[in-house]
Scaffold this motif. Structure first.
Motif, PDB file in Angstrom:
ATOM      1  N   THR A 322       0.848  -1.188   0.000  1.00  0.00           N
ATOM      2  CA  THR A 322       0.000   0.000   0.000  1.00  0.00           C
ATOM      3  C   THR A 322       0.883   1.237   0.000  1.00  0.00           C
ATOM      4  N   HIS A 324       0.697   5.327   0.207  1.00  0.00           N
ATOM      5  CA  HIS A 324      -0.221   6.370   0.664  1.00  0.00           C
ATOM      6  C   HIS A 324       0.557   7.679   0.736  1.00  0.00           C
ATOM      7  N   GLY A 355      -4.530  -3.710  -9.219  1.00  0.00           N
ATOM      8  CA  GLY A 355      -4.694  -3.041  -7.943  1.00  0.00           C
ATOM      9  C   GLY A 355      -5.789  -1.990  -7.973  1.00  0.00           C
ATOM     10  N   ARG A 370      -3.870   7.080  -2.666  1.00  0.00           N
ATOM     11  CA  ARG A 370      -3.697   5.779  -2.018  1.00  0.00           C
ATOM     12  C   ARG A 370      -3.784   4.679  -3.073  1.00  0.00           C
ATOM     13  N   GLU A 372      -3.134   0.491  -3.823  1.00  0.00           N
ATOM     14  CA  GLU A 372      -2.899  -0.850  -3.288  1.00  0.00           C
ATOM     15  C   GLU A 372      -2.478  -1.748  -4.436  1.00  0.00           C
TER      16      GLU A 372
END
Length: 382
Positions: A322, A324, A355, A370, A372
């Protein structure tokens, strides 16, 4: 196995069962019309006919069972030529499955037994010979049609394979042409951008040299311009080299996240870098995508957020990474943000890896990105 394949298998199975029942019913009706068959005769007819339902799975076993059962019926009841119908179907199935020799042997044995049984009980020799010759013709037709069916199925499979090969070839050609076009565009960008960036780097270098020669303090922004322009030139060359060799360029992953953070700080961004989880080597595509996402997010902070304080978090999970990036810029929670080339490029990278990406204003003000990234997706190379 796909749903279409299962449906086709069920349809073929129902067709085989229906055909076996129809043949058994036809032989039974013929036997009832000719005489009063006993229980043993009906059982033998049922075994010889219903066994045909398995001719796709076990053609040789079906041929043996059907031939023996119907020969037993001939030996016991001395029926007419209709008794050969199940054996004809079994010979056809054997030939269709590639067991031609076994089909010929079974047909010859059944004909020989049929002739031997009838010739001993019937005074009409010519009638027996005529029946046997008629059955011989039917058996030849059954074997020939089985071979024709086999060749036809092989032709259909070959045609389907050629169609698949042609489709694959078209896809490969399209991919090759797309790669060639991307390479051409990359070369054009390299030639045009490198020239402009080289001039910027040269001018910045001259300004730094003159400032140091005069003994004055060099502006941090000037040093940042000099370093960033040099880095941009190196990345352009590395990208072009990747497109030429189809090898992932070294040094454009999270191993250089510290350098990226330092460049952002030298450009005036107060940056906090937080790494959590089990830090470990990542698949090349994920590593490169994460680096580019952070790079683009920090570029947007410098361009659109007045170099606001920013936090970069990298969280290593068991199956995903992840990324961010939060800034405390002037963007309000109700502001409308138009996705430009940078955000579009981020989304394309993340989507290619399977993702998710969320890029939107923060409730407390500023902007948040953000992403992932799965570590073991089809596109990650993991």
């Amino acid at each position: 196995m796909t749903g279409d394949t299962r449906d086709a298998g069920r349809r073929a199975r129902l067709l085989d069962v229906g055909l076996a029942v129809a043949i058994g019913a036809a032989v039974t009706v013929a036997a009832l019309a000719a005489s009063a068959p006993g229980v043993l005769d009906l059982v033998l007819v049922a075994i010889g006919s219903l066994a045909l339902a398995e001719h796709r799975r076990a053609p040789r076993a079906v041929l043996v069972v059907t031939t023996l059962a119907m020969f037993g019926y001939v030996l016991h009841a001395h029926p007419g030529t209709w008794a050969a119908f199940p054996v004809l179907a079994a010979v056809h199935a054997a030939a269709r499955s590639g067991h031609r020799a076994l089909g010929v042997a079974a047909g010859a044995l059944f004909l020989a037994g049929y002739f031997a049984v009838l010739i001993t009980v019937s005074p009409a020799v010519e009638d027996v010979v005529e029946r046997t010759l008629l059955l011989l013709g039917w058996f030849l037709c059954a074997g020939v049609t089985g071979l024709i069916d086999k060749n036809w199925q092989a032709y259909l499979r070959q045609t389907e394979q050629r169609a698949l090969d042609a489709e694959r070839t078209r896809d490969e050609t399209a991919l090759r042409r797309a790669g060639e076009e991307r390479l051409r565009i990359a070369r054009e960008l390299h030639d045009s951008l490198t020239h402009s960036i080289s001039i910027v780097k040269l001018q910045a270098g001259v300004a730094v040299h003159l400032a140091r020669k005069r003994g004055t303090e060099v502006e941090p922004a000037l040093l940042a311009i000099q370093e960033a322009s040099g880095e941009a030139m190196r990345e352009l060359r590395a990208t072009l080299e990747v497109l030429r060799t189809d090898v992932v360029e070294p040094g454009t992953g999270l191993d250089r996240i510290g350098e990226l953070a330092e460049r952002a700080r030298s450009a005036g961004i107060t940056l906090a870098l937080i790494v959590s989880g089990d830090e470990r080597p990542l698949p090349a595509a994920v590593d490169r995508a994460a680096y580019r996402i952070v790079q683009e997010a920090l570029t947007n902070v410098a361009r659109h957020a007045d170099r606001a304080p920013t936090t970069v978090r990298l969280a290593y999970g068991p199956s995903a990474l992840t990324v961010h990036v939060d800034d405390h810029g002037p963007c309000g929670p109700d502001d409308t943000v138009t996705a430009g080339t940078g955000l579009t490029g981020m989304r394309e990278r993340v989507t290619a890896l399977g993702g998710t990406l969320a890029a939107a204003p923060r409730r407390a003000g500023g902007f948040s990105v953000r992403a992932e990234l799965p570590l073991y997706s089809a596109g990650s190379g993991g």
